[in-house]
Design a protein around this motif. Structure first.
Motif, PDB file in Angstrom:
ATOM      1  N   ARG A 219       0.980  -1.315   0.011  1.00  0.00           N
ATOM      2  CA  ARG A 219       0.020  -0.183  -0.108  1.00  0.00           C
ATOM      3  C   ARG A 219       0.757   1.238  -0.145  1.00  0.00           C
ATOM      4  O   ARG A 219       0.554   2.244  -0.784  1.00  0.00           O
ATOM      5  CB  ARG A 219      -1.058   0.162   1.174  1.00  0.00           C
ATOM      6  CG  ARG A 219      -2.146  -0.953   1.379  1.00  0.00           C
ATOM      7  CD  ARG A 219      -2.880  -0.791   2.319  1.00  0.00           C
ATOM      8  NE  ARG A 219      -4.038  -1.960   2.250  1.00  0.00           N
ATOM      9  CZ  ARG A 219      -3.783  -3.298   2.650  1.00  0.00           C
ATOM     10  NH1 ARG A 219      -2.749  -3.893   3.131  1.00  0.00           N
ATOM     11  NH2 ARG A 219      -4.851  -4.091   2.504  1.00  0.00           N
ATOM     12  N   ALA A 220       1.852   1.304   0.734  1.00  0.00           N
ATOM     13  CA  ALA A 220       2.568   2.450   0.683  1.00  0.00           C
ATOM     14  C   ALA A 220       3.612   2.597  -0.440  1.00  0.00           C
ATOM     15  O   ALA A 220       3.467   3.889  -1.028  1.00  0.00           O
ATOM     16  CB  ALA A 220       3.930   2.143   1.916  1.00  0.00           C
ATOM     17  N   LEU A 221       3.690   1.543  -1.207  1.00  0.00           N
ATOM     18  CA  LEU A 221       4.505   1.638  -2.558  1.00  0.00           C
ATOM     19  C   LEU A 221       3.434   2.448  -3.632  1.00  0.00           C
ATOM     20  O   LEU A 221       3.847   3.141  -4.391  1.00  0.00           O
ATOM     21  CB  LEU A 221       4.992   0.449  -3.129  1.00  0.00           C
ATOM     22  CG  LEU A 221       5.412   0.213  -4.389  1.00  0.00           C
ATOM     23  CD1 LEU A 221       6.859   1.018  -4.585  1.00  0.00           C
ATOM     24  CD2 LEU A 221       5.741  -1.417  -5.217  1.00  0.00           C
ATOM     25  N   ALA A 222       2.155   1.965  -3.656  1.00  0.00           N
ATOM     26  CA  ALA A 222       1.210   2.417  -4.627  1.00  0.00           C
ATOM     27  C   ALA A 222       1.000   3.976  -4.126  1.00  0.00           C
ATOM     28  O   ALA A 222       0.805   4.790  -5.192  1.00  0.00           O
ATOM     29  CB  ALA A 222      -0.024   1.783  -4.269  1.00  0.00           C
ATOM     30  N   ALA A 239      -3.858  12.081 -10.672  1.00  0.00           N
ATOM     31  CA  ALA A 239      -5.251  11.739 -10.699  1.00  0.00           C
ATOM     32  C   ALA A 239      -5.439  10.786 -11.590  1.00  0.00           C
ATOM     33  O   ALA A 239      -6.332   9.815 -11.159  1.00  0.00           O
ATOM     34  CB  ALA A 239      -5.942  12.936 -10.736  1.00  0.00           C
ATOM     35  N   LEU A 240      -5.006  10.971 -12.723  1.00  0.00           N
ATOM     36  CA  LEU A 240      -5.411   9.816 -13.730  1.00  0.00           C
ATOM     37  C   LEU A 240      -4.872   8.338 -13.376  1.00  0.00           C
ATOM     38  O   LEU A 240      -5.503   7.357 -13.705  1.00  0.00           O
ATOM     39  CB  LEU A 240      -4.491  10.291 -15.067  1.00  0.00           C
ATOM     40  CG  LEU A 240      -4.902   9.322 -16.395  1.00  0.00           C
ATOM     41  CD1 LEU A 240      -6.463   9.318 -16.731  1.00  0.00           C
ATOM     42  CD2 LEU A 240      -3.988   9.742 -17.612  1.00  0.00           C
ATOM     43  N   ALA A 241      -3.636   8.521 -12.973  1.00  0.00           N
ATOM     44  CA  ALA A 241      -3.020   7.329 -12.350  1.00  0.00           C
ATOM     45  C   ALA A 241      -3.733   6.654 -11.257  1.00  0.00           C
ATOM     46  O   ALA A 241      -3.956   5.197 -11.296  1.00  0.00           O
ATOM     47  CB  ALA A 241      -1.616   7.303 -11.637  1.00  0.00           C
ATOM     48  N   ALA A 242      -4.542   7.546 -10.458  1.00  0.00           N
ATOM     49  CA  ALA A 242      -5.215   6.891  -9.351  1.00  0.00           C
ATOM     50  C   ALA A 242      -6.612   6.124 -10.202  1.00  0.00           C
ATOM     51  O   ALA A 242      -7.002   5.279  -9.687  1.00  0.00           O
ATOM     52  CB  ALA A 242      -5.693   7.952  -8.392  1.00  0.00           C
ATOM     53  N   PHE A 244      -6.681   4.900 -13.122  1.00  0.00           N
ATOM     54  CA  PHE A 244      -6.231   3.806 -13.799  1.00  0.00           C
ATOM     55  C   PHE A 244      -6.179   2.627 -12.799  1.00  0.00           C
ATOM     56  O   PHE A 244      -6.444   1.357 -12.966  1.00  0.00           O
ATOM     57  CB  PHE A 244      -4.868   4.007 -14.349  1.00  0.00           C
ATOM     58  CG  PHE A 244      -5.128   4.628 -15.756  1.00  0.00           C
ATOM     59  CD1 PHE A 244      -6.211   4.839 -16.370  1.00  0.00           C
ATOM     60  CD2 PHE A 244      -3.982   5.054 -16.506  1.00  0.00           C
ATOM     61  CE1 PHE A 244      -6.382   5.612 -17.714  1.00  0.00           C
ATOM     62  CE2 PHE A 244      -3.929   5.459 -17.641  1.00  0.00           C
ATOM     63  CZ  PHE A 244      -5.206   5.771 -18.300  1.00  0.00           C
ATOM     64  N   TYR A 245      -5.442   3.153 -11.399  1.00  0.00           N
ATOM     65  CA  TYR A 245      -5.324   1.989 -10.358  1.00  0.00           C
ATOM     66  C   TYR A 245      -6.695   1.363  -9.883  1.00  0.00           C
ATOM     67  O   TYR A 245      -6.666   0.184  -9.806  1.00  0.00           O
ATOM     68  CB  TYR A 245      -4.565   2.811  -9.317  1.00  0.00           C
ATOM     69  CG  TYR A 245      -4.230   1.929  -8.207  1.00  0.00           C
ATOM     70  CD1 TYR A 245      -2.847   1.441  -8.146  1.00  0.00           C
ATOM     71  CD2 TYR A 245      -5.089   1.445  -7.179  1.00  0.00           C
ATOM     72  CE1 TYR A 245      -2.319   0.707  -7.319  1.00  0.00           C
ATOM     73  CE2 TYR A 245      -4.412   0.728  -6.274  1.00  0.00           C
ATOM     74  CZ  TYR A 245      -3.322  -0.070  -6.170  1.00  0.00           C
ATOM     75  OH  TYR A 245      -2.856  -0.737  -5.331  1.00  0.00           O
ATOM     76  N   ALA A 246      -7.742   2.225  -9.673  1.00  0.00           N
ATOM     77  CA  ALA A 246      -9.088   1.719  -9.434  1.00  0.00           C
ATOM     78  C   ALA A 246      -9.692   0.745 -10.334  1.00  0.00           C
ATOM     79  O   ALA A 246     -10.166  -0.284 -10.103  1.00  0.00           O
ATOM     80  CB  ALA A 246     -10.031   2.803  -9.016  1.00  0.00           C
ATOM     81  N   VAL A 247      -9.526   1.210 -11.634  1.00  0.00           N
ATOM     82  CA  VAL A 247     -10.128   0.260 -12.738  1.00  0.00           C
ATOM     83  C   VAL A 247      -9.273  -0.777 -12.903  1.00  0.00           C
ATOM     84  O   VAL A 247      -9.859  -2.017 -12.877  1.00  0.00           O
ATOM     85  CB  VAL A 247      -9.925   1.023 -14.004  1.00  0.00           C
ATOM     86  CG1 VAL A 247     -10.484   0.206 -15.363  1.00  0.00           C
ATOM     87  CG2 VAL A 247     -10.934   2.227 -14.108  1.00  0.00           C
ATOM     88  N   LEU A 248      -8.103  -0.970 -12.808  1.00  0.00           N
ATOM     89  CA  LEU A 248      -7.190  -2.025 -12.771  1.00  0.00           C
ATOM     90  C   LEU A 248      -7.410  -2.919 -11.408  1.00  0.00           C
ATOM     91  O   LEU A 248      -7.516  -4.313 -11.718  1.00  0.00           O
ATOM     92  CB  LEU A 248      -5.664  -1.886 -13.029  1.00  0.00           C
ATOM     93  CG  LEU A 248      -4.846  -2.806 -13.403  1.00  0.00           C
ATOM     94  CD1 LEU A 248      -5.256  -3.612 -14.655  1.00  0.00           C
ATOM     95  CD2 LEU A 248      -3.444  -2.333 -13.618  1.00  0.00           C
TER      96      LEU A 248
END
Length: 344
Positions: A219-222, A239-242, A244-248
């Motif tokens: 979690r810390a790495l993310a 924000a876009l990375a977040a 993408f993260y949620a979708v993935l």
């Protein structure tokens, strides 16, 4: 939970990412380089960000593959069989068709074609047969670092490597921002610093998406990867990375059943070959059709259909049979070897 739904959903996301890149290249990028006969009604100036999603998915898949392979050579065979046969088919097709149709300033000679067989031509200063191949060098380097760090330290070793690269990313940015010092570019290139946040996010999606839900360090790495993106690049990209993260992450848990639509699954199945084939061949075809007076939207649609047809052919006639053949021969010679499944 079975891995089948999440791998199918992951493939569909890969297909959507590939489609975004194709639309970017056929609308915005083509217009910048060659100029459409008329401006398309819709442009996709941010479609290139599909590459970032590719890198995230690679982080997920590579960690999954490392966990499932007992020996380094299992991993090497898995990655080689996944990447190289389709790539060799793509460079031959791209070389032949761009020379036949014509694409000023983008074609290469026989010597460059031969060096391109290695997939690491950029490290020798040799031009790519197709410009999109630069991402393959990035992928190969990540595979090498991931295998090395995982081999000597397991999951923690790979995580430590990623944390160290994120820290270096900050050091490079601070040196430039506060002291006007450009630290060695080769360090950034070899350690993948411009892209490391995306790979790190993909790794943590896999770790946290499992039944055991990963660890606090994951979690810390993310969080660190998203923060570094915000600090070094800009917060919109973070924000876009977040997102993408949620979708993935949802796909990793098999939550997005809508991604299992047959069309999206087919697009996912051809995503790699579509990515390999679409750019220079597509640009050459677009130039030729628009020079004949074909309306721009019709030309784009026909070019996309051609690229997808070529990708489907390369996938079914070269990529999948060659991957199965290589992996079957390897298993026959190495009892107990388990190169990853075809979907990865």
């Amino acid at each position: 939970m079975s891995t089948a739904p999440r791998l199918a959903q992951l493939d569909a996301l890969r297909g959507i990412a590939a489609l975004a890149v194709v639309l970017f290249h056929y609308t915005t990028r083509y217009d910048q380089l060659f100029g459409h006969a008329q401006a398309p009604l819709l442009a996709f100036p941010y479609g290139y960000l599909g590459v970032n999603l590719f890198f995230m998915i690679s982080g997920f898949v590579i960690f999954m593959t490392l966990e499932r392979t007992a020996r380094p050579m299992d991993f090497v065979v898995s990655r080689f069989s996944r990447l190289y046969p389709a790539y060799w088919g793509a460079i031959v097709l791209t070389f032949a068709l761009t020379h036949a149709i014509g694409l000023p300033g983008k074609t290469v000679g026989w010597e460059a074609l031969l060096v391109n067989v290695t997939m690491v031509q950029g490290f020798f200063g040799v031009a790519h047969v197709d410009g999109v191949y630069w991402t393959l060098e990035v992928e190969l380097l990540f595979y090498a670092w991931a295998l090395l760090s995982f081999r000597f330290g397991g999951a923690a070793g790979l995580r430590h490597f990623l944390f160290a690269c994120l820290a270096l990313r900050l050091v490079y940015a601070a040196a430039k921002a506060f002291w006007g010092v450009d630290l060695p570019w080769m360090g950034q290139r070899w350690l993948l610093l411009p892209y490391i946040c995306w790979f790190a996010l993909g790794v943590t999606v896999y770790r946290l998406g499992r039944q055991d839900a990963g660890s606090i360090a994951d979690r810390a790495l993310a969080v660190a990867a998203i923060l570094v993106l915000g600090i070094v690049e800009h917060w919109g990209l973070a924000a876009l990375a977040a997102i993408f993260y949620a979708v993935l992450f949802g796909a990793a848990r098999g939550r997005w059943t809508w991604l299992e639509h047959p069309v999206l699954l087919w697009l996912g199945a051809i995503s790699y070959t579509l990515y390999l084939l679409h750019e220079n061949i597509g640009w050459a075809v677009l130039r030729r059709m628009e020079s004949w007076g074909v309306e721009v939207h019709v030309a784009i649609a026909l070019t996309m259909a051609l690229s997808m047809a070529l990708a489907h052919g390369l996938t079914t006639l070269v990529e999948q049979p060659a991957m199965r053949w290589i992996r079957d021969r390897y298993r026959a010679r190495q009892p107990g070897a388990k190169p990853a499944t075809a979907g990865s």
